[in-house]
Motif scaffolding. Structure first.
Motif, PDB file in Angstrom:
ATOM      1  N   PRO A   1     127.589   4.846  40.282  1.00 47.44           N
ATOM      2  CA  PRO A   1     127.694   3.535  40.943  1.00 47.44           C
ATOM      3  C   PRO A   1     127.141   2.454  40.010  1.00 47.44           C
ATOM      4  N   LEU A   2     128.020   1.927  39.136  1.00 48.73           N
ATOM      5  CA  LEU A   2     127.538   1.145  37.988  1.00 48.73           C
ATOM      6  C   LEU A   2     126.861  -0.166  38.383  1.00 48.73           C
ATOM      7  N   GLU A   3     127.515  -0.947  39.260  1.00 48.68           N
ATOM      8  CA  GLU A   3     126.888  -2.212  39.653  1.00 48.68           C
ATOM      9  C   GLU A   3     125.535  -1.973  40.317  1.00 48.68           C
ATOM     10  N   GLU A   4     125.487  -0.934  41.152  1.00 49.72           N
ATOM     11  CA  GLU A   4     124.244  -0.600  41.853  1.00 49.72           C
ATOM     12  C   GLU A   4     123.157  -0.194  40.853  1.00 49.72           C
ATOM     13  N   ILE A   5     123.543   0.538  39.829  1.00 47.43           N
ATOM     14  CA  ILE A   5     122.575   0.933  38.798  1.00 47.43           C
ATOM     15  C   ILE A   5     122.010  -0.312  38.115  1.00 47.43           C
ATOM     16  N   GLY A   6     122.883  -1.276  37.820  1.00 45.16           N
ATOM     17  CA  GLY A   6     122.427  -2.513  37.203  1.00 45.16           C
ATOM     18  C   GLY A   6     121.476  -3.283  38.102  1.00 45.16           C
ATOM     19  N   ARG A   7     121.800  -3.322  39.402  1.00 47.76           N
ATOM     20  CA  ARG A   7     120.922  -3.984  40.376  1.00 47.76           C
ATOM     21  C   ARG A   7     119.549  -3.320  40.443  1.00 47.76           C
ATOM     22  N   HIS A   8     119.560  -1.983  40.548  1.00 50.54           N
ATOM     23  CA  HIS A   8     118.301  -1.240  40.590  1.00 50.54           C
ATOM     24  C   HIS A   8     117.443  -1.581  39.378  1.00 50.54           C
ATOM     25  N   GLY A   9     118.101  -1.602  38.212  1.00 58.17           N
ATOM     26  CA  GLY A   9     117.359  -1.869  36.977  1.00 58.17           C
ATOM     27  C   GLY A   9     116.701  -3.238  37.022  1.00 58.17           C
ATOM     28  N   MET A  10     117.452  -4.229  37.477  1.00 58.42           N
ATOM     29  CA  MET A  10     116.891  -5.585  37.523  1.00 58.42           C
ATOM     30  C   MET A  10     115.756  -5.652  38.538  1.00 58.42           C
ATOM     31  N   ARG A  11     115.889  -4.955  39.646  1.00 54.24           N
ATOM     32  CA  ARG A  11     114.807  -4.973  40.642  1.00 54.24           C
ATOM     33  C   ARG A  11     113.543  -4.341  40.072  1.00 54.24           C
ATOM     34  N   LEU A  12     113.701  -3.253  39.351  1.00 53.50           N
ATOM     35  CA  LEU A  12     112.528  -2.631  38.716  1.00 53.50           C
ATOM     36  C   LEU A  12     111.858  -3.636  37.794  1.00 53.50           C
ATOM     37  N   LEU A  13     112.689  -4.404  37.103  1.00 51.00           N
ATOM     38  CA  LEU A  13     112.154  -5.365  36.137  1.00 51.00           C
ATOM     39  C   LEU A  13     111.396  -6.482  36.859  1.00 51.00           C
ATOM     40  N   LEU A  14     111.911  -6.897  38.005  1.00 50.49           N
ATOM     41  CA  LEU A  14     111.382  -8.101  38.650  1.00 50.49           C
ATOM     42  C   LEU A  14     110.256  -7.824  39.637  1.00 50.49           C
ATOM     43  N   GLU A  15     110.249  -6.617  40.220  1.00 51.22           N
ATOM     44  CA  GLU A  15     109.206  -6.328  41.203  1.00 51.22           C
ATOM     45  C   GLU A  15     108.009  -5.698  40.515  1.00 51.22           C
ATOM     46  N   GLU A  16     106.867  -6.221  40.833  1.00 53.55           N
ATOM     47  CA  GLU A  16     105.632  -5.689  40.261  1.00 53.55           C
ATOM     48  C   GLU A  16     105.460  -4.240  40.737  1.00 53.55           C
ATOM     49  N   ALA A  17     105.164  -3.349  39.815  1.00 54.09           N
ATOM     50  CA  ALA A  17     104.961  -1.953  40.197  1.00 54.09           C
ATOM     51  C   ALA A  17     103.599  -1.789  40.853  1.00 54.09           C
ATOM     52  N   PRO A  18     103.511  -0.962  41.919  1.00 53.32           N
ATOM     53  CA  PRO A  18     102.205  -0.723  42.527  1.00 53.32           C
ATOM     54  C   PRO A  18     101.271  -0.027  41.534  1.00 53.32           C
ATOM     55  N   THR A  19     101.643   1.124  41.061  1.00 54.84           N
ATOM     56  CA  THR A  19     100.845   1.824  40.039  1.00 54.84           C
ATOM     57  C   THR A  19     101.793   2.633  39.180  1.00 54.84           C
ATOM     58  N   GLY A  20     101.407   2.819  37.946  1.00 59.43           N
ATOM     59  CA  GLY A  20     102.153   3.719  37.059  1.00 59.43           C
ATOM     60  C   GLY A  20     103.587   3.299  36.841  1.00 59.43           C
ATOM     61  N   THR A  21     104.369   4.155  36.200  1.00 61.55           N
ATOM     62  CA  THR A  21     105.766   3.850  35.962  1.00 61.55           C
ATOM     63  C   THR A  21     106.600   4.433  37.091  1.00 61.55           C
ATOM     64  N   ARG A  22     107.701   3.739  37.377  1.00 61.37           N
ATOM     65  CA  ARG A  22     108.578   4.159  38.462  1.00 61.37           C
ATOM     66  C   ARG A  22     109.891   4.675  37.888  1.00 61.37           C
ATOM     67  N   THR A  23     110.466   5.641  38.598  1.00 57.37           N
ATOM     68  CA  THR A  23     111.745   6.203  38.180  1.00 57.37           C
ATOM     69  C   THR A  23     112.682   6.233  39.380  1.00 57.37           C
ATOM     70  N   VAL A  24     113.883   5.682  39.212  1.00 55.98           N
ATOM     71  CA  VAL A  24     114.892   5.754  40.267  1.00 55.98           C
ATOM     72  C   VAL A  24     116.005   6.658  39.767  1.00 55.98           C
ATOM     73  N   ARG A  25     116.195   7.809  40.437  1.00 57.34           N
ATOM     74  CA  ARG A  25     117.273   8.709  40.030  1.00 57.34           C
ATOM     75  C   ARG A  25     118.529   8.370  40.811  1.00 57.34           C
ATOM     76  N   VAL A  26     119.646   8.269  40.103  1.00 57.57           N
ATOM     77  CA  VAL A  26     120.915   7.931  40.759  1.00 57.57           C
ATOM     78  C   VAL A  26     121.874   9.102  40.566  1.00 57.57           C
ATOM     79  N   PRO A  27     122.308   9.720  41.677  1.00 57.05           N
ATOM     80  CA  PRO A  27     123.162  10.902  41.552  1.00 57.05           C
ATOM     81  C   PRO A  27     124.572  10.567  41.064  1.00 57.05           C
ATOM     82  N   ALA A  28     125.165  11.523  40.383  1.00 54.13           N
ATOM     83  CA  ALA A  28     126.563  11.439  39.961  1.00 54.13           C
ATOM     84  C   ALA A  28     127.409  12.232  40.952  1.00 54.13           C
ATOM     85  N   SER A  29     128.689  11.930  41.022  1.00 53.72           N
ATOM     86  CA  SER A  29     129.587  12.715  41.871  1.00 53.72           C
ATOM     87  C   SER A  29     130.936  12.837  41.179  1.00 53.72           C
ATOM     88  N   LEU A  30     131.690  13.865  41.539  1.00 55.30           N
ATOM     89  CA  LEU A  30     132.984  14.031  40.889  1.00 55.30           C
ATOM     90  C   LEU A  30     134.099  13.438  41.736  1.00 55.30           C
TER      91      LEU A  30
END
Lengths: 341, 341
Positions: free
Chosen positions: A301-330
């Motif tokens: 889900p390419l647009e959604e991946i881009g959105r997630h990335g920008m949100r990670l960039l803009l929202e202050e992290a509570p603690t540590g580094t955050r990882t959002v896993r995005v599943p693939a499908s066939l």
């Protein structure tokens, strides 16, 4: 041109210099909307240039974020970029897109430039390169940026710990292998992208692992290298089919190369897809439904991946580094089917 | 983080402060390549941040140019952007791409931002909008930019005089009309883009002029409006064919909409192209040869147009404004043929 000063703007708007500065440049004390509008109107009327670099010095960051992409002409990147830009605009930020042509040196240049301009953050698209020297230089650059208050996030692995959106590239490779195996294919060719890209490695590893789990061999000669472009995919397909004529399916590690494979089979090799050869791509870019035949591929889900990335960039992290896993499908479309016999 | 000073870098490299400054920031006196390399290495080792905004204040411009595009996900823009970026990189300049989503207000924001950052120049892609208020505001912004030493160039008309690459949009419209008329079509539908875009107006005017010259009518009801996207083209085609069932050909004012038209005819209207309906697009983006059937279209040399634009931006004009006209040509592929009877 006579330089218009902030004092000129203040006089024109009938406010104090301090109020004019606060209205245009922000600060700790708030200005009413009415006053702000009046000052902004005066600034526009006079053609006042609020001095970006001078302000940047005073304010540490500018309302700009940078996107670093490998190839903006590849719909994989432009779709993610559109998603990220929409999210940034919702937060009132401007986005500067930097195209690296997959040149690690140019990527480092752009990150340094964005740092020098005091960008609020940098979002790295596409994967990092495998070279250790690049990884340590980039890591160093990003540390400097962070030291100045800039934020960093990545899409796909870059070889070091930071906030990241991680599409399941390896799972996607597994899904492609499972799909072709379930259709009955045993002699499968692979069109791989640049070997020094982490994303390419992950997709290939997933594909290989799944074939191995299913006891299907993938000798090295059945893998052709290309460069993630249509033309590269086309040439690699011609070469691969000439070298290993018995292949019944081809997995291309991105859709743009898969479209090149379809062109090679149709125009040069005069083979029918999927009757003679099945083709599967990766990414699910917008035009996969418009090519002939419609391309079976691994969907992200390419647009959604881009959105997630920008949100990670803009929202202050509570603690540590955050990882959002995005599943693939066939997505099974028309380019894959059981082999002829 | 302890701030590393330029003096630290000079000491590390074993040079004077003045030499270190010249090596990193340029200036009137030249530094040998060997000295420059030594200073740059020292700067890298120490993580020295050459302070972009401070430098920009001192030097008037930064080695950055801005590209303003409407929609980077449209291959029309990304192909031109790639051409412009290659030309910029050859001149050692970094390129920041700004995507406006065809929002005139956002375009003005980006131009103002690039001006505040002291960009060396701004290259405006895609056409301007027809609204007078936008044109005068943009003109004003660009005057301010020029007053600070920044350069401006446009691709396609923007409603005011500046260095410009002008693809022959109107001729392209004429060619499309002539092509369909020569095949024997008399009832032709048009999928138009946003009415407030100058490029759209020119293409439509050329098409209309040529039909009129050939005594072929184009009543208003045979024109459907869309937004230059695939989805817009698809929906407009369904609507248009429902309203005017006897059309034997459709001209879409860009390729992305034409691909949507092909999808509508194939998937929803169950009509065959070109047997039932011919389709012609405009731009000749990369994937026109991969869609089914391959799209007849008006060709523009997109990468070359981008390159021309960047050269206009980077080369000092001898006198006055310069204009580079780029001819359009018609490419006849599989999506257009004589009407059934």
């Amino acid at each position: 041109m006579t330089a218009v000063t902030l004092q000129d703007v203040a006089t024109e708007a009938g406010v104090s210099l301090a109020t004019a500065s606060r209205a245009l440049h922000g600060g700790t004390r708030v200005v009413t909307a009415e006053l702000r509008e009046r000052v902004e109107q005066a600034a526009r009327d006079l053609g006042y240039t609020s001095h970006g670099p001078a302000q940047a010095l005073a304010r540490a960051t500018t309302p700009v974020v940078g996107l670093i992409v490998h190839d903006i002409a590849d719909p994989y990147f432009s779709a993610m970029a559109i998603g990220a830009m929409r999210a940034a605009h919702e937060s009132g930020l401007l986005v500067l897109v930097c195209n690296t042509f997959r040149d690690p040196a140019l990527e480092l240049d752009y990150v340094a430039r964005l740092r020098a301009q005091r960008a609020r953050g940098v979002l790295l698209f596409g994967s990092g390169f495998t070279e250790r020297s690049y990884q340590s230089k980039l890591h160093h650059e990003l540390d400097l940026l962070a030291g100045l208050g800039g934020r960093v996030a990545c899409i796909s692995p870059h070889g070091f710990a930071t906030d990241a959106v991680l599409p399941e590239h390896r799972d996607g490779g597994r899904l492609a292998a499972g799909h072709l195996a379930a259709l009955g294919h045993r002699r499968i060719g692979v069109i791989s992208g640049p070997a020094n890209l982490l994303v390419n490695q992950e997709r290939l590893r997933g594909f290989r692992d799944q074939l191995r789990a299913l006891d299907i061999e993938l000798p090295q000669e059945q893998i052709a290298k290309a460069d993630f472009t249509r033309e590269g995919g086309r040439a690699a397909a011609v070469e691969l089919m000439g070298r290993v004529p018995g292949l019944t399916a081809i997995f291309a590690l991105n859709d743009v190369m898969a479209i090149g494979v379809l062109a090679a089979l149709r125009d040069e090799l005069k083979l029918s897809v999927p009757d003679d050869v099945s083709v599967v791509g990766f990414d699910d870019i917008a035009l996969t439904v418009d090519v002939q035949p419609a391309l079976s591929t691994v969907h992200l889900p390419l647009e959604e991946i881009g959105r997630h990335g920008m949100r990670l960039l803009l929202e202050e992290a509570p603690t540590g580094t955050r990882t959002v896993r995005v599943p693939a499908s066939l997505v099974h479309r028309e380019s894959s089917a059981p082999p002829r016999d």
